[in-house]
Design a protein around this motif. Structure first.
Motif, PDB file in Angstrom:
ATOM      1  N   ASP A  89       0.927  -1.196  -0.103  1.00 19.02           N
ATOM      2  CA  ASP A  89      -0.017  -0.009   0.055  1.00 19.02           C
ATOM      3  C   ASP A  89       0.821   1.254   0.051  1.00 19.02           C
ATOM      4  N   ALA A  90       1.917   1.400   0.833  1.00 22.16           N
ATOM      5  CA  ALA A  90       2.482   2.419   1.035  1.00 22.16           C
ATOM      6  C   ALA A  90       3.680   2.851  -0.215  1.00 22.16           C
ATOM      7  N   GLY A  91       4.056   1.846  -0.760  1.00 19.70           N
ATOM      8  CA  GLY A  91       5.023   1.879  -1.755  1.00 19.70           C
ATOM      9  C   GLY A  91       6.619   1.851  -1.233  1.00 19.70           C
ATOM     10  N   ASP A  92       7.589   1.819  -2.327  1.00 20.17           N
ATOM     11  CA  ASP A  92       8.857   1.510  -1.512  1.00 20.17           C
ATOM     12  C   ASP A  92       9.245   3.239  -1.538  1.00 20.17           C
ATOM     13  N   THR A  93       9.871   3.674  -0.283  1.00 19.71           N
ATOM     14  CA  THR A  93      10.240   4.838  -0.307  1.00 19.71           C
ATOM     15  C   THR A  93      11.845   5.000  -0.477  1.00 19.71           C
ATOM     16  N   PHE A  94      12.364   5.551  -1.255  1.00 16.43           N
ATOM     17  CA  PHE A  94      13.640   5.631  -1.567  1.00 16.43           C
ATOM     18  C   PHE A  94      14.388   6.080  -0.127  1.00 16.43           C
ATOM     19  N   ALA A  95      15.583   5.434   0.256  1.00 14.98           N
ATOM     20  CA  ALA A  95      16.146   5.929   1.339  1.00 14.98           C
ATOM     21  C   ALA A  95      16.638   7.191   1.494  1.00 14.98           C
ATOM     22  N   TYR A  96      16.897   7.880   0.391  1.00 20.96           N
ATOM     23  CA  TYR A  96      17.385   9.440   0.530  1.00 20.96           C
ATOM     24  C   TYR A  96      16.404  10.471   0.039  1.00 20.96           C
ATOM     25  N   ASP A  97      15.095   9.802   0.000  1.00 27.94           N
ATOM     26  CA  ASP A  97      14.231  10.926  -0.666  1.00 27.94           C
ATOM     27  C   ASP A  97      13.650  11.607   0.698  1.00 27.94           C
ATOM     28  N   THR A  98      13.868  12.753   1.166  1.00 30.91           N
ATOM     29  CA  THR A  98      13.505  13.290   2.297  1.00 30.91           C
ATOM     30  C   THR A  98      12.158  13.871   2.413  1.00 30.91           C
ATOM     31  N   LEU A 100       9.539  12.202   0.673  1.00 26.85           N
ATOM     32  CA  LEU A 100       8.721  11.155   1.131  1.00 26.85           C
ATOM     33  C   LEU A 100       8.929  10.426   2.349  1.00 26.85           C
ATOM     34  N   ALA A 101       9.919  10.859   2.884  1.00 24.40           N
ATOM     35  CA  ALA A 101      10.456  10.119   4.216  1.00 24.40           C
ATOM     36  C   ALA A 101       9.606  10.754   5.109  1.00 24.40           C
ATOM     37  N   ALA A 102       9.188  12.015   4.863  1.00 24.93           N
ATOM     38  CA  ALA A 102       8.291  12.813   5.870  1.00 24.93           C
ATOM     39  C   ALA A 102       6.840  12.077   6.238  1.00 24.93           C
ATOM     40  N   SER A 103       6.575  11.331   5.256  1.00 27.48           N
ATOM     41  CA  SER A 103       5.083  10.777   5.443  1.00 27.48           C
ATOM     42  C   SER A 103       5.200   9.134   5.425  1.00 27.48           C
ATOM     43  N   GLN A 104       6.267   8.756   5.613  1.00 27.14           N
ATOM     44  CA  GLN A 104       6.490   7.458   5.408  1.00 27.14           C
ATOM     45  C   GLN A 104       5.998   6.568   6.472  1.00 27.14           C
ATOM     46  N   ALA A 105       6.288   6.800   7.759  1.00 23.54           N
ATOM     47  CA  ALA A 105       5.584   6.249   8.761  1.00 23.54           C
ATOM     48  C   ALA A 105       4.323   6.174   8.996  1.00 23.54           C
ATOM     49  N   GLU A 106       3.547   7.365   8.774  1.00 24.79           N
ATOM     50  CA  GLU A 106       2.136   7.545   8.547  1.00 24.79           C
ATOM     51  C   GLU A 106       1.562   6.591   7.515  1.00 24.79           C
ATOM     52  N   ARG A 107       2.010   6.465   6.321  1.00 25.25           N
ATOM     53  CA  ARG A 107       1.603   5.693   5.405  1.00 25.25           C
ATOM     54  C   ARG A 107       1.706   4.153   5.453  1.00 25.25           C
ATOM     55  N   GLU A 108       2.949   3.700   6.236  1.00 26.36           N
ATOM     56  CA  GLU A 108       3.358   2.370   6.351  1.00 26.36           C
ATOM     57  C   GLU A 108       2.341   1.918   7.822  1.00 26.36           C
ATOM     58  N   LEU A 109       2.046   3.027   8.636  1.00 24.32           N
ATOM     59  CA  LEU A 109       1.307   2.198   9.677  1.00 24.32           C
ATOM     60  C   LEU A 109      -0.229   2.026   9.227  1.00 24.32           C
ATOM     61  N   LYS A 110      -0.702   2.902   8.330  1.00 26.67           N
ATOM     62  CA  LYS A 110      -2.053   2.740   7.652  1.00 26.67           C
ATOM     63  C   LYS A 110      -2.063   1.361   7.174  1.00 26.67           C
ATOM     64  N   ILE A 170      23.644  12.752  -2.960  1.00 23.29           N
ATOM     65  CA  ILE A 170      24.058  11.591  -1.993  1.00 23.29           C
ATOM     66  C   ILE A 170      25.580  11.573  -1.962  1.00 23.29           C
ATOM     67  N   THR A 171      25.913  11.734  -0.552  1.00 21.48           N
ATOM     68  CA  THR A 171      27.405  11.653  -0.430  1.00 21.48           C
ATOM     69  C   THR A 171      27.906  10.592   0.631  1.00 21.48           C
ATOM     70  N   ALA A 172      29.132  10.441   1.044  1.00 15.46           N
ATOM     71  CA  ALA A 172      29.448   9.340   1.872  1.00 15.46           C
ATOM     72  C   ALA A 172      28.925   9.573   3.218  1.00 15.46           C
ATOM     73  N   ALA A 173      28.668  10.884   3.546  1.00 15.85           N
ATOM     74  CA  ALA A 173      27.921  11.098   4.911  1.00 15.85           C
ATOM     75  C   ALA A 173      26.731  10.581   4.789  1.00 15.85           C
ATOM     76  N   ASN A 174      25.759  10.703   3.807  1.00 14.62           N
ATOM     77  CA  ASN A 174      24.451  10.378   3.817  1.00 14.62           C
ATOM     78  C   ASN A 174      24.504   8.696   3.848  1.00 14.62           C
ATOM     79  N   VAL A 175      25.566   8.031   3.371  1.00  7.27           N
ATOM     80  CA  VAL A 175      25.373   6.802   3.240  1.00  7.27           C
ATOM     81  C   VAL A 175      25.889   6.284   4.683  1.00  7.27           C
ATOM     82  N   GLU A 176      26.780   6.791   5.359  1.00  8.00           N
ATOM     83  CA  GLU A 176      27.292   6.515   6.530  1.00  8.00           C
ATOM     84  C   GLU A 176      26.172   6.816   7.608  1.00  8.00           C
TER      85      GLU A 176
END
Length: 213
Positions: A89-98, A100-110, A170-176
């Motif tokens: 239902d929620a779709g895959d949220t790309f790890a570095y998409d800030t 979509l990340a804001a609504s990820q928890a709400e979408r996944e909980l539903k 995306i930089t090494a800091a993001n990945v770390e």
């Protein structure tokens, strides 16, 4: 096409519990259609959520000896097999998409509330508890399961010469930061992730952290 409902199945199966279980099984088949950003190692296409889940479960079987804490492998496997079901239902949220990340928890909980409720009540409670445990990262098993979930795309990105790291910004800091759960669960695998990130920067397939530029 919608998956058959438990009511429809019960009309010819005559067994409510079995009808609910089959309805759930048919519904989660949709996980095969949820595409992720991670490239296959042969770079022919991206993986889907079902393939991702299978690989994580196998990784856990192979790598559990490296967990910092003793883990119950069966519990780790259960978490991994259901952790991404909500993405039907929620779709895959790309790890570095800030955004979509804001609504990820709400979408996944539903999504969790709808999908796990397809099961008989006792199994719905068990599966939901496992999903909540994975999300909380508060047990040894959930920490190791999360480590597998972060290590797999790291391996794919490194061995496809950048993979999803080629997305802008995306930089090494993001990945770390993204890989921190690996080190929380395993010293050995944490060292491996740090080594791969450093090598990726050295090879020019991952942008250095701003302070290194």
């Amino acid at each position: 096409m919608p998956s058959p409902t438990a009511d429809h199945l019960e009309s010819f199966l005559g067994n409510r519990r079995l009808s609910q279980q089959i309805a759930f099984i048919l519904e989660v088949e949709k996980l095969k259609t949820v595409l992720r950003r991670t490239l296959l190692l042969d770079r022919s296409r991206v993986e889907n959520d079902a393939e991702h889940t299978w690989q994580l479960a196998l990784m856990a079987m192979v790598l559990s000896e490296h967990s910092r804490e003793k883990v119950e492998l069966v519990r780790v496997l259960k978490m991994l097999l259901i952790h991404d079901i909500v993405e039907i239902d929620a779709g895959d949220t790309f790890a570095y998409d800030t955004v979509l990340a804001a609504s990820q928890a709400e979408r996944e909980l539903k999504a969790a509330e709808r999908i796990f409720a397809l099961l008989p009540e006792d199994q719905a409670r068990e599966f939901r508890a496992l999903w909540d445990e994975f999300e909380a990262k508060a047990s040894a098993e959930s920490r190791f399961a999360n480590a597998m979930d972060r290590l797999q795309p790291l391996l794919h990105n490194f061995f496809t010469e950048g993979g999803t790291w080629s997305a802008g910004g995306i930089t090494a800091a993001n990945v770390e930061r993204r890989m921190q759960p690996i080190g929380m669960a395993s010293d050995t695998l944490g060292d491996l992730s740090a080594q791969l990130i450093a090598l990726a920067v050295e090879q020019g397939i991952l942008a250095p952290a701003p302070q290194e530029a």
